[in-house]
Scaffold this motif. Structure first.
Motif, PDB file in Angstrom:
ATOM      1  N   VAL A  35     -44.140 -21.089 -24.371  1.00 53.76           N
ATOM      2  CA  VAL A  35     -43.631 -22.039 -25.368  1.00 53.76           C
ATOM      3  C   VAL A  35     -42.110 -21.961 -25.425  1.00 53.76           C
ATOM      4  O   VAL A  35     -41.412 -22.982 -25.452  1.00 53.76           O
ATOM      5  N   ALA A  47     -46.658 -17.173 -25.972  1.00 51.44           N
ATOM      6  CA  ALA A  47     -45.444 -17.500 -26.727  1.00 51.44           C
ATOM      7  C   ALA A  47     -44.227 -17.628 -25.808  1.00 51.44           C
ATOM      8  O   ALA A  47     -43.337 -18.439 -26.065  1.00 51.44           O
ATOM      9  N   ILE A  97     -52.956 -15.787 -29.421  1.00 53.88           N
ATOM     10  CA  ILE A  97     -51.523 -15.813 -29.104  1.00 53.88           C
ATOM     11  C   ILE A  97     -51.178 -14.566 -28.301  1.00 53.88           C
ATOM     12  O   ILE A  97     -51.432 -13.445 -28.748  1.00 53.88           O
ATOM     13  N   THR A 138     -44.206 -21.568 -31.393  1.00 53.74           N
ATOM     14  CA  THR A 138     -45.549 -21.259 -30.889  1.00 53.74           C
ATOM     15  C   THR A 138     -46.622 -21.680 -31.881  1.00 53.74           C
ATOM     16  O   THR A 138     -47.611 -22.334 -31.516  1.00 53.74           O
TER      17      THR A 138
END
Length: 238
Positions: A221, A218, A196, A110
């Motif tokens: 990802v 995240a 994030i 990430t």
């Protein structure tokens, strides 16, 4: 690239694991069943709460509980293991020592993607559990990429925990505007380049397109990296 079987250690929480599975299916470039990834998902919902274990300094409770999962996945012949839980990555090095199978590092993947978008010196916000924030795993990774992680003030962090534990894990009555308000504060008041979403429970909340652009999930990802490491293409890349 040859296709490879993906192992998943889930249950942290169960809804987040379900969302991870759905996202892998949605994001894989596929025209028939056989184009999808072979996956073995262990929904180990009774694993000890990661935040509690970290804050109490009792890491062995989690590591002992998860050890057999790695053995099962090795016996199943998986090539990579995905763990859709940010907080569990506090134990990443210990877990990787338990198995010869590659564990996809959600945190590093990430932060690497964020650095590719925003570059050195970027100020990055984070929304995560108390365990993830206090563990410093994202802070350390950002520092390796010469970026600064902004961790929320206690009042805002309390709101994050309320969304995660009461709204998503608890009542499952989620108002996206609550999460969007927190993202707004970090971007417009704290001047973060992006935020994030570092808890897979937050990935269960459907944001408006505007706030999706302000954040990096995240889990998303991890999903995309799981697809490519399994020898498939991400649908958007096809």
């Amino acid at each position: 690239m040859d296709t490879k079987k993906l192992g998943v250690i889930g249950g942290m929480g169960p809804q987040a694991t379900s969302v991870f599975f759905e996202k892998v299916i949605e994001n894989t470039a596929a025209e028939c069943d056989q184009d999808h990834i072979d996956m073995l998902i262990l929904n180990h919902a009774t694993l000890p709460d990661r935040t509690k274990v970290i804050l109490e300094g009792r890491r062995e409770l989690f590591l002992d509980a998860v050890a057999n999962d790695f053995k099962l996945l090795e016996l199943a012949g998986v090539a990579n293991i995905a763990i859709p839980c940010n907080t569990s990555h506090y134990f990443y090095d210990d877990m990787q020592q338990m198995t010869s199978v590659n564990i996809i590092n959600m945190v590093d993947e990430t932060v690497k993607e964020i650095h590719g978008r925003y570059g050195d010196g970027s100020k990055i916000g984070i929304l995560a559990t108390n365990g993830t924030v206090s563990s410093g795993i994202y802070r350390a990774s950002c520092e390796r990429y010469d970026m600064k992680l902004y961790e929320p003030a206690p009042s805002l962090q309390s709101e994050v925990m309320d969304i995660i534990y009461n709204d998503v894990k608890g009542s499952k009555n989620v108002d996206p505007s609550k999460l969007e308000s927190l993202i707004h504060q970090l971007v417009y008041e704290e001047r973060c380049q992006c935020v994030i979403l570092a808890c897979t429970e937050l990935s269960c909340i459907e944001l408006s397109n505007f706030y999706k652009e302000c954040s990096i999930d995240a889990m998303e990802v991890l999903v995309n990296r799981s697809i490519t490491l399994s020898g498939k293409q991400v649908a958007s890349d096809k």
